[in-house]
Design an enzyme around this catalytic site. Structure first.
Site, PDB file in Angstrom:
ATOM      1  CG  ASP A  64      38.256  65.240  30.714  1.00  0.00           C
ATOM      2  OD1 ASP A  64      37.028  65.579  30.253  1.00  0.00           O
ATOM      3  OD2 ASP A  64      38.690  65.604  31.623  1.00  0.00           O
ATOM      4  CG  ASP A  66      35.673  70.671  34.089  1.00  0.00           C
ATOM      5  OD1 ASP A  66      35.982  71.532  34.073  1.00  0.00           O
ATOM      6  OD2 ASP A  66      34.598  70.164  33.539  1.00  0.00           O
TER       7      ASP A  66
END
Ligand SMILES: Nc1ccn([C@@H]2O[C@H](COP(=O)(O)O)[C@@H](O)[C@H]2O)c(=O)n1
Length: 318
Positions: A64, A66
């Site tokens: 991922d 953020d």
């Protein structure tokens, strides 16, 4: 007497498993840090050994972006997400910024609420992303301005990110960054951090610009935090670089990130690492149940780097 235990609210069984992991020896000293929680350390160690034995040629990393590759906070201040980087006067006006912040205040608590199921959250996440993208499109954002907005945003990757990106590149291990953020911003952050190596692939919400470089929409299906399974099947599974690599190191900060590996054909070993950044007490139990390794309020890549070094230090590694 008080103890610096960040998981006071978890069941005795889990607490004992974690206690056991801290008091016994491990091949990776980094896994004995108090910020590291593991439900089944034996399983983690067996998976690590199996992945090491298989060699880096069988490995892919799915992460991922953020608050996973980028930091959650720095010097006590929240680090902006890729969506929040767009909150810059070069790109959007005060009115739009105000509306985006209002939406963040409403929907972010829903995103991280441990009392709601993913099914309950999904329609609300779609609502959030759709409203924000609509606001952004109305602003006629210019592609040429994105780099400056990123430069001035204060976004910062986790400490030790260079080692992580560089080692993967050196070993030609593909890194898939799978993000519900804004792809163009994410790519600019990675580029400005000087780690956009050829082994990096990005799946995200990418902006669609017209012939004059003005934002007119977003390409492809909307990706939010809780529909990464669909994205994995539709967008990640066909990537030739990833197809023949059955061992996966997955990094995320949300339970929804666990679905990022669902597109891997014939998976053999999967090791999941979850960054628990926010609402720690309320979410520790569910994170420890779901991820193999949980990193509590850890703004560094120390553990992922140690894991990676271990996995890639066996046969056919450089
Ligand atoms: N308008 C929005 C929408 C989402 N976010 C945050 O971005 C994160 C999604 O990106 P990942 O790389 O983590 O998949 C998500 O966690 C949202 O909190 C936002 O800040 N603004």
């Amino acid at each position: 007497m008080t103890y610096p235990v960040p998981w006071i609210n978890i069941p005795v069984r889990t607490a004992l498993a974690i206690w056991y992991q801290w008091t016994t020896r491990t091949e990776l000293p980094e896994l004995s840090k108090v910020s590291v929680l593991m439900r089944q350390r034996n399983k983690v160690e067996n998976t690590l050994r199996a992945m090491q034995h298989a060699g880096p040629g069988t490995l892919q990393v799915i992460s991922d972006f953020d608050m996973t590759l980028s930091r959650f906070a720095h010097h006590g201040k929240r680090v902006p997400t890729t969506h929040n980087i767009l909150d810059h006067r070069l790109l959007i006006d005060e009115d739009c910024a105000c509306n985006m912040r209002k939406l963040l205040k409403i929907y972010y608590p829903i995103e991280i609420d441990p009392s709601l199921t993913s099914e309950q959250k999904i329609p609300l996440m779609v609502e959030w992303w759709t409203k924000v993208h609509h606001l952004l499109i109305q602003q006629k954002i210019q592609r040429d301005m994105l780099a400056q907005a990123v430069q001035e945003s204060g976004v910062i990757l986790r400490e030790g990110y260079e080692v992580f990106f560089d080692r993967l590149a050196e070993l030609q291990v593909p890194l898939l960054i799978f993000s519900a953020g804004v792809g163009d911003i994410l790519e600019e952050v990675v580029r400005q951090s000087q780690v956009f190596h050829p082994n990096v692939h990005v799946i995200s919400n990418c902006m669609d610009f017209d012939a004059n470089g003005v934002l007119r929409g977003f390409k492809g299906p909307l990706i939010h935090t809780f529909n990464k399974r669909e994205g994995a099947l539709l967008l990640a599974a066909p990537l030739p670089e990833l197809r023949e690599r059955p061992n996966v190191l997955l990094l995320g900060d949300s339970l929804g990130d666990l679905a990022m590996a669902d597109g891997v054909a014939r998976p053999r070993n999967l090791l999941t690492v979850g960054f628990l950044n926010d609402q720690v007490e309320e979410r520790t139990e569910s994170y420890v149940e779901a991820f193999d390794i949980v990193l509590v309020k850890d703004e560094t890549m120390e553990v992922p780097n140690a894991v990676l070094k271990f996995i890639t230090s066996g046969k056919d590694a450089k």
